[in-house]
Scaffold this motif. Structure first.
Motif, PDB file in Angstrom:
ATOM      1  N   MET A  22      21.066  41.597 -50.987  1.00 23.21           N
ATOM      2  CA  MET A  22      21.101  42.762 -50.090  1.00 23.21           C
ATOM      3  C   MET A  22      22.498  42.907 -49.497  1.00 23.21           C
ATOM      4  SD  MET A  22      17.809  42.825 -47.620  1.00 23.21           S
ATOM      5  CE  MET A  22      16.177  43.250 -48.182  1.00 23.21           C
ATOM      6  N   PHE A  74      16.473  46.097 -42.946  1.00 23.73           N
ATOM      7  CA  PHE A  74      15.196  45.459 -43.280  1.00 23.73           C
ATOM      8  C   PHE A  74      14.682  44.594 -42.126  1.00 23.73           C
ATOM      9  CE2 PHE A  74      12.936  41.748 -45.128  1.00 23.73           C
ATOM     10  CZ  PHE A  74      11.805  42.423 -45.571  1.00 23.73           C
ATOM     11  N   GLU A 108      13.754  46.624 -39.013  1.00 21.83           N
ATOM     12  CA  GLU A 108      12.458  47.305 -39.133  1.00 21.83           C
ATOM     13  C   GLU A 108      11.310  46.320 -38.973  1.00 21.83           C
ATOM     14  OE1 GLU A 108      11.877  49.818 -42.497  1.00 21.83           O
ATOM     15  OE2 GLU A 108      13.591  51.090 -42.022  1.00 21.83           O
ATOM     16  N   ILE A 109      11.495  45.129 -39.536  1.00 20.70           N
ATOM     17  CA  ILE A 109      10.449  44.122 -39.415  1.00 20.70           C
ATOM     18  C   ILE A 109      10.219  43.739 -37.957  1.00 20.70           C
ATOM     19  CG2 ILE A 109      10.320  41.618 -39.685  1.00 20.70           C
ATOM     20  CD1 ILE A 109      10.542  41.946 -42.548  1.00 20.70           C
ATOM     21  N   ILE A 130       6.926  48.263 -44.846  1.00 21.39           N
ATOM     22  CA  ILE A 130       8.344  47.863 -44.869  1.00 21.39           C
ATOM     23  C   ILE A 130       8.581  46.905 -46.042  1.00 21.39           C
ATOM     24  CG2 ILE A 130      10.193  46.742 -43.556  1.00 21.39           C
ATOM     25  CD1 ILE A 130       8.526  47.436 -41.002  1.00 21.39           C
ATOM     26  N   ILE A 131       7.612  45.988 -46.231  1.00 24.73           N
ATOM     27  CA  ILE A 131       7.711  45.040 -47.342  1.00 24.73           C
ATOM     28  C   ILE A 131       7.597  45.793 -48.677  1.00 24.73           C
ATOM     29  CG2 ILE A 131       6.708  42.950 -48.375  1.00 24.73           C
ATOM     30  CD1 ILE A 131       7.729  42.338 -45.626  1.00 24.73           C
ATOM     31  N   LYS A 133       8.432  48.900 -49.320  1.00 23.06           N
ATOM     32  CA  LYS A 133       9.697  49.617 -49.553  1.00 23.06           C
ATOM     33  C   LYS A 133      10.762  48.676 -50.095  1.00 23.06           C
ATOM     34  CE  LYS A 133      11.010  51.372 -45.699  1.00 23.06           C
ATOM     35  NZ  LYS A 133      11.530  52.034 -44.517  1.00 23.06           N
ATOM     36  N   LYS A 134      10.888  47.536 -49.403  1.00 24.03           N
ATOM     37  CA  LYS A 134      11.924  46.579 -49.792  1.00 24.03           C
ATOM     38  C   LYS A 134      11.685  46.087 -51.207  1.00 24.03           C
ATOM     39  CE  LYS A 134      13.132  42.257 -50.291  1.00 24.03           C
ATOM     40  NZ  LYS A 134      12.376  41.205 -50.913  1.00 24.03           N
TER      41      LYS A 134
END
Lengths: 296, 412
Positions: A81, A89, A92-93, B7-8, B10-11
């Motif tokens: 990444m 990421f 957002e988590i 979210i997972i 999407k990632k």
């Protein structure tokens, strides 16, 4: 009150990892969670984070899950990444909106000298830079409660300094910090409050100054000439005598003035220094006392 | 904790479709498949168009003359006016490449001889065989005084027209080859997808562990949501790839129909043989088979922190994946036998049920039972995975023993 643990027990099979642990964390303070490797620190932090469930006892959390941020001891990033993708990421988590992430991340990157690296992949960053990025993703959601498991382990000396400064600055903004460490000096300088656990059990818990007063004994450093036997007068608990220099711990730690008065009548004192006990000596003392008690 | 599986997802999705292997696989696979089909067809076509010379030594009553009339223009018959031995010598000296020896008694023995440098041209030889048989038969019928019309009538060859009869519908004209082909293709598609996408769950889980990201993830996202996000992200990447391939196929067929009007009838015939309900079952079995195997791979991924250890454990899972292939032949030959029914009800072999649906009429009770068993197995896997995932994700180092695994399941 931010967090309350009441008589929490955790087993791994037949191994009793945490034994009846109770803790109370108030808002805006820095708590040190000390213990040797394998004492049950990480297990406790994982229970606080709701990753593990206790078999007995209760954990009351007075914060919502997006207000806490956790930096585990086992930590890493996705090497493929980019820095920006990583911030997106993990932000957002932690419950941040994309808009919020994009508005705060430039400041963080600037502060940690990573701004030029935002489009680079994590694998292209040096280890020190990856550690900084790790810290950013831990702190960027401006948590009310920050849990750090061995935050300084594996850091280079420069980053230890930077991390410490950041923790202090978060603390000043009112963030409650709970961090575990087995390096006592780190806790001594940052914490208001420490909890020491040994083999899953709480041994000492309280504000750092109180603990030092309650459990610590003053160290006396004496340079003298004359008969060293005169140092023994019934007040001492332990003497380490080198002939013209001695280290003494008294039974009553606060009675050093009286002790000085008595020995100066017999000996020629050229130096008499009183040192507050270090947290380390309290820690070692507490752990050893426990060991002795267990042996009995 | 909010539901953060999206979210997972999407990632996982973006991560997958940005990999080189995805991009190359998506672009190259159709070309590769096209080459596999196109090269033999092209070669055959080119071979068929090529004019080949056949020399002959005719000792019969001018059977070669009649032969010339019946053979296609790509087979040129050239007389070699000498005897068999001289022709063999000429062949040895490379003066000629082949010759056909038509003996005097050909009308009685039905035998002729073919000499060549290579005897690989079996298709054309069998054409000569059938033409010669026909010529001899015609001549014999003529000698018995039959008219041309009668002869043609007598020499008609049989051709099967196939019909599929189901309980709900009367006889319906269908090609056995086409319906078998479609069923085979769909089952193969499931098997290919499971084999190429389900292990991604393992890779992705091990990646979280080996990059030491797992604990940060579980502290903010429920393990079941991490798993759900990974499953749906991986599935979405797979569907995305099929969409691209579907679009490529659609464009390809449209172009082909325009370029080669003759191909239209082939595609129309194909479309006529497709049963829409088969595609609904395909979607259902596709999804359930993916979940069935992806969950297993996810569990294996959570159990190990080292790719090498995980690969050892993966082997039996992959063997189970390809097990249905072994039963393709027996099930397709007799789809209604007790063996076929029994074996297709096993959840891990359920792609065979889809094959049976494609080529025969399967009672709805059996379909219901099969779907029920699949869902039950998936539910058990989800329960197991949820428990193993929580503890497994945070366990590093040595491989877990069976005892430890059991305690994970008990305590998770």
């Amino acid at each position: 009150m931010l967090l309350q643990l009441d008589n929490v027990d955790k087993y791994y099979g037949s191994f009793h990892a945490v034994k009846g642990l109770s803790m109370r964390l108030e808002e805006g303070k820095v708590y040190g969670f000390l213990g040797r490797n394998g004492a049950g620190k990480t297990t406790t932090l994982r229970m606080i984070m709701d990753i593990y469930y206790p078999e007995k006892g209760e954990i009351k959390r007075f914060f919502n899950p997006d207000e806490v941020s956790y930096l585990p001891e086992e930590r890493g990033l996705y090497p493929k990444m980019t820095v920006t993708e990583t911030l997106d990421f993990f932000g957002e988590i932690k419950g941040m909106s994309r808009k919020n992430i994009r508005s705060v991340s430039p400041r963080w990157l600037e502060r940690f000298d990573l701004a030029e690296w935002s489009d680079k992949k994590v694998e292209a960053l040096s280890k020190g830079m990856q550690q900084k990025l790790q810290f950013i993703i831990t702190a960027m959601n401006n948590p009310k409660f920050l849990i750090l498991d061995e935050p300084f382990s594996g850091l280079d000396p420069l980053n230890i300094q930077i991390f410490k400064d950041e923790i202090v600055s978060l603390m000043r903004q009112g963030t409650t910090v709970l961090f575990s460490t087995h390096i006592i000096e780190h806790a001594e300088n940052i914490c208001n409050h420490v909890t020491i656990i040994k083999e899953g059990e709480k041994v000492i818990d309280g504000p750092i100054t109180e603990i030092k007063e309650k459990y610590g004994k003053m160290n006396l450093f004496i340079r003298y000439s004359g008969d060293g036997a005169q140092l023994k007068n019934g007040m001492e608990q332990k003497i380490d005598d080198y002939g013209s220099y001695a280290e003494v711990i008294l039974k009553d730690g606060k009675a050093y003035a009286e002790y000085l008065r008595r020995i100066s009548q017999q000996l020629d004192i050229s130096e008499f220094r009183v040192d507050l006990p270090s947290l380390k000596s309290v820690f070692l003392d507490a752990v050893n006392t426990r060991e002795e008690e267990n042996e009995k | 904790m909010k539901n953060k599986w999206f979210i997972i997802l999407k990632k996982e999705f973006w991560h997958l479709i940005k990999t080189k292997s995805f991009i190359l696989g998506t672009i190259l696979t159709p070309f590769f498949l096209m080459l596999i089909f196109a090269i033999p067809i092209y070669m055959q076509k080119k071979n068929a168009e090529k004019v080949r010379k056949y020399h002959y030594v005719d000792h019969s009553e001018n059977i070669a003359g009649v032969l010339k009339e019946h053979l296609p223009s790509t087979m040129e018959m050239i007389p070699w006016n000498s005897d068999k031995e001289k022709a063999i010598a000429a062949l040895r000296n490379k003066e000629i490449k082949n010759f056909i020896y038509l003996p005097e008694d050909i009308f009685e023995s039905y035998n002729f001889e073919y000499y060549s440098e290579t005897i690989s041209d079996s298709q054309r030889i069998s054409l000569i065989e059938s033409v010669i048989s026909r010529v001899i038969q015609e001549k014999k019928f003529e000698e018995r005084g039959l008219s041309r019309g009668e002869i043609n009538q007598l020499l008609l060859s049989a051709k099967a027209r196939t019909f599929e009869v189901t309980r709900d519908e009367g006889p319906k004209k269908k090609s056995a080859d086409v319906s078998f082909g479609i069923a085979y293709l769909l089952v193969f598609l499931i098997y290919m997808t499971v084999l190429s996408w389900a292990p991604q769950m393992l890779r992705s889980t091990i990646e979280d562990k080996s990059n030491r990201v797992a604990e940060v993830l579980v502290s903010h996202v429920k393990p079941s949501h991490i798993m759900g996000g990974k499953l749906s992200g991986t599935a979405l990447a797979g569907v995305f790839q099929y969409l691209i391939w579907g679009l490529m196929a659609f464009l390809g067929i449209t172009l082909l129909k325009q370029a080669l009007p003759a191909s239209r009838s082939v595609f129309d015939a194909l479309a006529g043989n497709i049963n829409p309900s088969l595609f609904i079952f395909f979607g259902l079995y596709f999804l359930m088979n993916f979940l069935l195997f992806a969950l297993i791979f996810g569990i294996i991924g959570a159990m190990f922190s080292d790719m090498k250890d995980a690969q050892n454990a993966m082997t039996p899972a992959i063997l189970i994946c390809i097990l249905p292939l072994l039963f393709f032949a027996p099930v397709s030959q007799d789809p209604t036998s007790a063996f076929s029914v029994g074996i297709s009800l096993v959840p891990f072999l359920s792609s065979l049920m889809l094959m049976r649906i494609g080529i025969s009429e399967v009672p709805s009770l059996q379909i219901g039972l099969s779907i029920g068993l699949l869902l039950l197995t998936i539910a058990i896997e989800v329960w197991l995975a949820g428990r193993i995932y929580r503890i497994g994700l945070l366990s590093y180092g040595k491989k877990p023993t069976w005892k430890e695994l059991f305690s994970w399941i008990k305590n998770g």
